[in-house]
Design a protein around this motif. Structure first.
Motif, PDB file in Angstrom:
ATOM      1  N   TRP A  45     -20.601  47.247 -42.964  1.00  0.00           N
ATOM      2  CA  TRP A  45     -20.163  45.877 -42.700  1.00  0.00           C
ATOM      3  C   TRP A  45     -19.803  45.132 -43.978  1.00  0.00           C
ATOM      4  O   TRP A  45     -19.004  44.194 -43.954  1.00  0.00           O
ATOM      5  CB  TRP A  45     -21.246  45.125 -41.930  1.00  0.00           C
ATOM      6  CG  TRP A  45     -22.612  45.217 -42.549  1.00  0.00           C
ATOM      7  CD1 TRP A  45     -23.150  44.399 -43.505  1.00  0.00           C
ATOM      8  CD2 TRP A  45     -23.607  46.208 -42.272  1.00  0.00           C
ATOM      9  NE1 TRP A  45     -24.415  44.801 -43.841  1.00  0.00           N
ATOM     10  CE2 TRP A  45     -24.733  45.909 -43.097  1.00  0.00           C
ATOM     11  CE3 TRP A  45     -23.680  47.296 -41.410  1.00  0.00           C
ATOM     12  CZ2 TRP A  45     -25.900  46.674 -43.068  1.00  0.00           C
ATOM     13  CZ3 TRP A  45     -24.840  48.061 -41.390  1.00  0.00           C
ATOM     14  CH2 TRP A  45     -25.934  47.751 -42.208  1.00  0.00           C
ATOM     15  N   ARG A  46     -20.335  45.559 -45.115  1.00  0.00           N
ATOM     16  CA  ARG A  46     -20.008  44.903 -46.376  1.00  0.00           C
ATOM     17  C   ARG A  46     -18.591  45.236 -46.850  1.00  0.00           C
ATOM     18  O   ARG A  46     -18.047  44.544 -47.708  1.00  0.00           O
ATOM     19  CB  ARG A  46     -21.015  45.311 -47.459  1.00  0.00           C
ATOM     20  CG  ARG A  46     -22.438  44.860 -47.192  1.00  0.00           C
ATOM     21  CD  ARG A  46     -23.365  45.234 -48.330  1.00  0.00           C
ATOM     22  NE  ARG A  46     -23.025  44.526 -49.563  1.00  0.00           N
ATOM     23  CZ  ARG A  46     -23.538  44.829 -50.759  1.00  0.00           C
ATOM     24  NH1 ARG A  46     -24.388  45.846 -50.873  1.00  0.00           N
ATOM     25  NH2 ARG A  46     -23.196  44.138 -51.829  1.00  0.00           N
ATOM     26  N   LEU A  47     -18.003  46.282 -46.277  1.00  0.00           N
ATOM     27  CA  LEU A  47     -16.651  46.688 -46.665  1.00  0.00           C
ATOM     28  C   LEU A  47     -15.576  46.092 -45.764  1.00  0.00           C
ATOM     29  O   LEU A  47     -14.389  46.335 -45.986  1.00  0.00           O
ATOM     30  CB  LEU A  47     -16.540  48.217 -46.641  1.00  0.00           C
ATOM     31  CG  LEU A  47     -17.376  48.954 -47.690  1.00  0.00           C
ATOM     32  CD1 LEU A  47     -17.280  50.459 -47.462  1.00  0.00           C
ATOM     33  CD2 LEU A  47     -16.937  48.592 -49.106  1.00  0.00           C
ATOM     34  N   VAL A  48     -15.971  45.334 -44.768  1.00  0.00           N
ATOM     35  CA  VAL A  48     -14.993  44.697 -43.887  1.00  0.00           C
ATOM     36  C   VAL A  48     -14.278  43.594 -44.662  1.00  0.00           C
ATOM     37  O   VAL A  48     -14.926  42.679 -45.182  1.00  0.00           O
ATOM     38  CB  VAL A  48     -15.670  44.109 -42.639  1.00  0.00           C
ATOM     39  CG1 VAL A  48     -14.644  43.384 -41.767  1.00  0.00           C
ATOM     40  CG2 VAL A  48     -16.364  45.204 -41.839  1.00  0.00           C
ATOM     41  N   PRO A  49     -12.941  43.663 -44.785  1.00  0.00           N
ATOM     42  CA  PRO A  49     -12.219  42.640 -45.562  1.00  0.00           C
ATOM     43  C   PRO A  49     -12.395  41.249 -44.967  1.00  0.00           C
ATOM     44  O   PRO A  49     -12.402  41.079 -43.745  1.00  0.00           O
ATOM     45  CB  PRO A  49     -10.763  43.090 -45.473  1.00  0.00           C
ATOM     46  CG  PRO A  49     -10.823  44.531 -45.116  1.00  0.00           C
ATOM     47  CD  PRO A  49     -12.042  44.698 -44.271  1.00  0.00           C
ATOM     48  N   ARG A  50     -12.560  40.274 -45.818  1.00  0.00           N
ATOM     49  CA  ARG A  50     -12.652  38.882 -45.371  1.00  0.00           C
ATOM     50  C   ARG A  50     -11.244  38.314 -45.204  1.00  0.00           C
ATOM     51  O   ARG A  50     -10.378  38.568 -46.056  1.00  0.00           O
ATOM     52  CB  ARG A  50     -13.424  38.033 -46.392  1.00  0.00           C
ATOM     53  CG  ARG A  50     -14.788  38.579 -46.788  1.00  0.00           C
ATOM     54  CD  ARG A  50     -15.712  38.760 -45.606  1.00  0.00           C
ATOM     55  NE  ARG A  50     -17.091  38.986 -46.019  1.00  0.00           N
ATOM     56  CZ  ARG A  50     -17.693  40.165 -46.008  1.00  0.00           C
ATOM     57  NH1 ARG A  50     -17.010  41.241 -45.631  1.00  0.00           N
ATOM     58  NH2 ARG A  50     -18.956  40.295 -46.357  1.00  0.00           N
ATOM     59  N   PRO A  51     -10.978  37.533 -44.147  1.00  0.00           N
ATOM     60  CA  PRO A  51      -9.633  36.975 -43.944  1.00  0.00           C
ATOM     61  C   PRO A  51      -9.147  36.173 -45.138  1.00  0.00           C
ATOM     62  O   PRO A  51      -7.953  36.179 -45.454  1.00  0.00           O
ATOM     63  CB  PRO A  51      -9.805  36.101 -42.698  1.00  0.00           C
ATOM     64  CG  PRO A  51     -10.974  36.683 -41.975  1.00  0.00           C
ATOM     65  CD  PRO A  51     -11.898  37.187 -43.046  1.00  0.00           C
ATOM     66  N   TRP A  52     -10.052  35.497 -45.806  1.00  0.00           N
ATOM     67  CA  TRP A  52      -9.675  34.665 -46.944  1.00  0.00           C
ATOM     68  C   TRP A  52      -9.661  35.463 -48.271  1.00  0.00           C
ATOM     69  O   TRP A  52      -9.259  34.939 -49.304  1.00  0.00           O
ATOM     70  CB  TRP A  52     -10.657  33.495 -47.083  1.00  0.00           C
ATOM     71  CG  TRP A  52     -12.087  33.935 -47.255  1.00  0.00           C
ATOM     72  CD1 TRP A  52     -12.737  34.190 -48.432  1.00  0.00           C
ATOM     73  CD2 TRP A  52     -13.031  34.193 -46.224  1.00  0.00           C
ATOM     74  NE1 TRP A  52     -14.018  34.590 -48.213  1.00  0.00           N
ATOM     75  CE2 TRP A  52     -14.237  34.596 -46.850  1.00  0.00           C
ATOM     76  CE3 TRP A  52     -12.997  34.129 -44.828  1.00  0.00           C
ATOM     77  CZ2 TRP A  52     -15.379  34.935 -46.123  1.00  0.00           C
ATOM     78  CZ3 TRP A  52     -14.138  34.460 -44.119  1.00  0.00           C
ATOM     79  CH2 TRP A  52     -15.311  34.855 -44.757  1.00  0.00           C
ATOM     80  N   ALA A  53     -10.103  36.733 -48.215  1.00  0.00           N
ATOM     81  CA  ALA A  53     -10.141  37.569 -49.419  1.00  0.00           C
ATOM     82  C   ALA A  53      -9.882  39.012 -49.024  1.00  0.00           C
ATOM     83  O   ALA A  53     -10.791  39.832 -48.939  1.00  0.00           O
ATOM     84  CB  ALA A  53     -11.490  37.440 -50.127  1.00  0.00           C
ATOM     85  N   PRO A  54      -8.615  39.358 -48.743  1.00  0.00           N
ATOM     86  CA  PRO A  54      -8.301  40.700 -48.245  1.00  0.00           C
ATOM     87  C   PRO A  54      -8.667  41.826 -49.198  1.00  0.00           C
ATOM     88  O   PRO A  54      -8.776  42.970 -48.778  1.00  0.00           O
ATOM     89  CB  PRO A  54      -6.787  40.635 -48.000  1.00  0.00           C
ATOM     90  CG  PRO A  54      -6.309  39.478 -48.814  1.00  0.00           C
ATOM     91  CD  PRO A  54      -7.434  38.498 -48.848  1.00  0.00           C
ATOM     92  N   ASP A  55      -8.857  41.506 -50.481  1.00  0.00           N
ATOM     93  CA  ASP A  55      -9.232  42.542 -51.440  1.00  0.00           C
ATOM     94  C   ASP A  55     -10.733  42.570 -51.696  1.00  0.00           C
ATOM     95  O   ASP A  55     -11.190  43.184 -52.673  1.00  0.00           O
ATOM     96  CB  ASP A  55      -8.497  42.330 -52.756  1.00  0.00           C
ATOM     97  CG  ASP A  55      -8.876  41.011 -53.433  1.00  0.00           C
ATOM     98  OD1 ASP A  55      -9.418  40.122 -52.742  1.00  0.00           O
ATOM     99  OD2 ASP A  55      -8.612  40.879 -54.646  1.00  0.00           O
ATOM    100  N   SER A  56     -11.508  41.930 -50.816  1.00  0.00           N
ATOM    101  CA  SER A  56     -12.949  41.805 -51.042  1.00  0.00           C
ATOM    102  C   SER A  56     -13.645  43.161 -51.094  1.00  0.00           C
ATOM    103  O   SER A  56     -14.584  43.358 -51.879  1.00  0.00           O
ATOM    104  CB  SER A  56     -13.594  40.922 -49.971  1.00  0.00           C
ATOM    105  OG  SER A  56     -13.354  41.448 -48.673  1.00  0.00           O
TER     106      SER A  56
END
Length: 213
Positions: A45-56
């Motif tokens: 779940w920590r690797l799921v990209p954040r909508p506001w940070a696609p390179d997260s």
């Protein structure tokens, strides 16, 4: 199960390579790969990209890998990947057929990312016939996705074995190679994969230009 066997082999190769060895993943050393595998296996779940940070996810792997430069920390990360999730982690429930579906190709490809990188790549392995058949079946749907934008039709051919059309087209190229080589090629490891491209010269040139881009 094949995924468990391949995971064990991958752990051994990562351990032998150490934290700073090259891989086929652009910009990644083995410590980046170890960070990715540890997170994917234990805390996906920590690797799921954040909508506001696609390179997260990439930034997280970079951050974690920085802490794995020291061999002891790297060895601990590889050991955590090998051991898998612990305690109440819901990832402990993944097993059997689900584990094969989620992880077999992942482990196989990343193992070759370690084996075939650098100035002295190791040669392809002799895999059991049953495993190569499983790889061929599992990689079919991904191959259709990988070649969906190819400018010509694509037919995958296993020497003295099966073939399948993964991209329709008026003109097609044939990609000939063993199932693992086909999988590596479809997953972007094109320079390292032992796949032969044949067809009409214009179609081959068009496909090679697309594959290189």
């Amino acid at each position: 199960m094949w995924s468990a066997r391949e995971k064990s082999a991958l752990v051994e190769s990562l351990t032998n390579a150490g934290p700073d060895a090259p891989t086929l993943c652009e910009g990644w050393q083995t410590r980046h790969l170890a960070a990715h595998l540890m997170l994917r296996g234990n805390e996906p779940w920590r690797l799921v990209p954040r909508p506001w940070a696609p390179d997260s996810a990439d930034r997280l792997i970079d951050d974690v890998s920085e802490g794995l430069r020291e061999p002891t920390a790297y060895a601990a990360a590889v050991a955590a990947f090998a051991a898998g999730p612990v305690g109440a982690n819901p990832m402990r429930l993944v097993g059997g057929r689900a584990d094969e579906a989620m992880n077999l190709l992942e482990y196989l490809v990343h193992h070759e990312d370690v084996r075939r990188a650098g100035p002295d790549p190791l040669p392809p392995r002799e895999l059991p016939v049953e495993l190569t058949g499983d790889v061929w079946r599992r990689a079919g749907q991904f191959s259709k996705f990988a070649y969906r934008s190819a400018p010509v039709g694509v037919v995958q051919v296993v020497p003295e074995g099966p073939r399948r059309r993964v991209r329709a087209g008026a003109v097609s190229v044939a990609l000939t190679g063993a199932p693992l080589e086909q999988t590596l090629f479809a997953m972007g490891r094109r320079d390292a994969a032992r796949v032969r491209i044949t067809g009409a010269p214009d179609a081959v040139a068009e496909f090679e230009a697309w594959a290189a881009g």
